[in-house]
Motif scaffolding. Structure first.
Motif, PDB file in Angstrom:
ATOM      1  N   HIS A 139     -36.845  30.300 -17.697  1.00 41.95           N
ATOM      2  CA  HIS A 139     -36.154  30.704 -18.931  1.00 41.95           C
ATOM      3  C   HIS A 139     -37.086  31.360 -19.966  1.00 41.95           C
ATOM      4  O   HIS A 139     -36.763  32.440 -20.497  1.00 41.95           O
ATOM      5  CB  HIS A 139     -35.426  29.498 -19.544  1.00 41.95           C
ATOM      6  CG  HIS A 139     -34.473  29.862 -20.643  1.00 41.95           C
ATOM      7  ND1 HIS A 139     -34.891  30.185 -21.916  1.00 41.95           N
ATOM      8  CD2 HIS A 139     -33.106  29.978 -20.662  1.00 41.95           C
ATOM      9  CE1 HIS A 139     -33.852  30.470 -22.670  1.00 41.95           C
ATOM     10  NE2 HIS A 139     -32.750  30.359 -21.927  1.00 41.95           N
ATOM     11  N   ILE A 169     -30.208  34.783 -18.524  1.00 48.01           N
ATOM     12  CA  ILE A 169     -30.533  33.831 -19.596  1.00 48.01           C
ATOM     13  C   ILE A 169     -29.313  32.975 -19.919  1.00 48.01           C
ATOM     14  O   ILE A 169     -29.417  31.756 -20.121  1.00 48.01           O
ATOM     15  CB  ILE A 169     -31.041  34.582 -20.857  1.00 48.01           C
ATOM     16  CG1 ILE A 169     -32.434  35.166 -20.583  1.00 48.01           C
ATOM     17  CG2 ILE A 169     -31.097  33.659 -22.070  1.00 48.01           C
ATOM     18  CD1 ILE A 169     -32.925  36.152 -21.615  1.00 48.01           C
ATOM     19  N   LEU A 172     -28.932  30.432 -17.086  1.00 48.80           N
ATOM     20  CA  LEU A 172     -29.943  29.366 -17.154  1.00 48.80           C
ATOM     21  C   LEU A 172     -29.684  28.410 -18.316  1.00 48.80           C
ATOM     22  O   LEU A 172     -30.010  27.227 -18.235  1.00 48.80           O
ATOM     23  CB  LEU A 172     -31.340  29.995 -17.294  1.00 48.80           C
ATOM     24  CG  LEU A 172     -31.867  30.773 -16.077  1.00 48.80           C
ATOM     25  CD1 LEU A 172     -33.147  31.519 -16.438  1.00 48.80           C
ATOM     26  CD2 LEU A 172     -32.111  29.869 -14.883  1.00 48.80           C
ATOM     27  N   SER A 173     -29.136  28.932 -19.393  1.00 47.33           N
ATOM     28  CA  SER A 173     -28.869  28.106 -20.584  1.00 47.33           C
ATOM     29  C   SER A 173     -27.866  27.001 -20.304  1.00 47.33           C
ATOM     30  O   SER A 173     -27.824  25.985 -21.006  1.00 47.33           O
ATOM     31  CB  SER A 173     -28.361  28.985 -21.730  1.00 47.33           C
ATOM     32  OG  SER A 173     -29.352  29.910 -22.106  1.00 47.33           O
TER      33      SER A 173
END
Length: 209
Positions: A139, A169, A172-173
């Protein structure tokens, strides 16, 4: 009689990295000489030089404990590479970018950001190759890359790298910090990074116009 350079895996990795560093410095010296002698064009020189600079920065950062001084490393292994040392240690950007940057302050800012983007691309791809696939490892790398890409005004708003990094992103968050990418996800991310990197490099020659 066979002479072993290392006693364990850690030492072997260190000597492998030394060999890689040696190769990067030598390759940069040859590229600089070829460019000065007009053997390679600006269009061929710039992307290769940017890649070498990014690899050099990534590697020297990981070797800072075992190679605290690049000048000492060059002296130890009797390397005669003044052009490479100037490009890698002093300038930090390709000669073509340097020449464009001298024209205006905005070009200088752009040149620094281009070099920054390339370094983030290379670092992210190299990290995946080293199996660094945990969310808290991946990340930050993609966030840094995305931030650098967004600073670069020469890229179109629909540039695939910006779009793909934003998607990754976001993905992944939603995962936990200790979660890891599957092998398939890691391969797809590496593919997306490589594709975005190639289209980024293809856009560079237009940056100086």
């Amino acid at each position: 009689m066979e002479v072993k350079l290392w006693n364990d895996k850690r030492e072997r990795e260190m000597y492998d990295n030394f060999a890689y560093l040696f190769a990067i410095i030598k390759a940069t010296e040859k590229l600089e000489k070829a460019y000065v002698r007009d053997i390679v064009s600006s269009k061929e020189y710039e992307p290769e030089c940017l890649k070498l600079i990014a690899q050099f920065k990534t590697l020297t950062s990981s070797l800072k404990d075992s190679v605290p001084s690049i000048e000492r490393f060059v002296e130890t292994y009797k390397m005669d590479c003044p052009a490479a040392l100037n490009r890698l240690l002093v300038s930090g950007v390709p000669a073509t970018v340097e020449h464009r940057a001298s024209a205006s302050a905005s070009a200088a800012t752009s040149a620094a950001t281009v070099a920054e983007c390339v370094q983030h691309f290379i670092t992210a791809m190299d990290s995946l190759k080293l199996n660094m696939v945990a969310v808290d490892q991946v990340h930050p790398l993609l966030s840094d890359l995305s931030a650098s890409l967004n600073k670069l005004s020469i890229l179109p708003s629909d540039y695939e790298g910006k779009v793909k990094m934003k998607e990754w992103i976001g993905r992944l968050s939603k995962m936990g910090a200790a979660d890891e990418l599957t092998e398939q996800q890691a391969r797809q991310l590496h593919f997306d990074l490589e594709s975005s990197y190639n289209s980024f490099m293809a856009a560079l020659p237009n940056a100086g116009n």
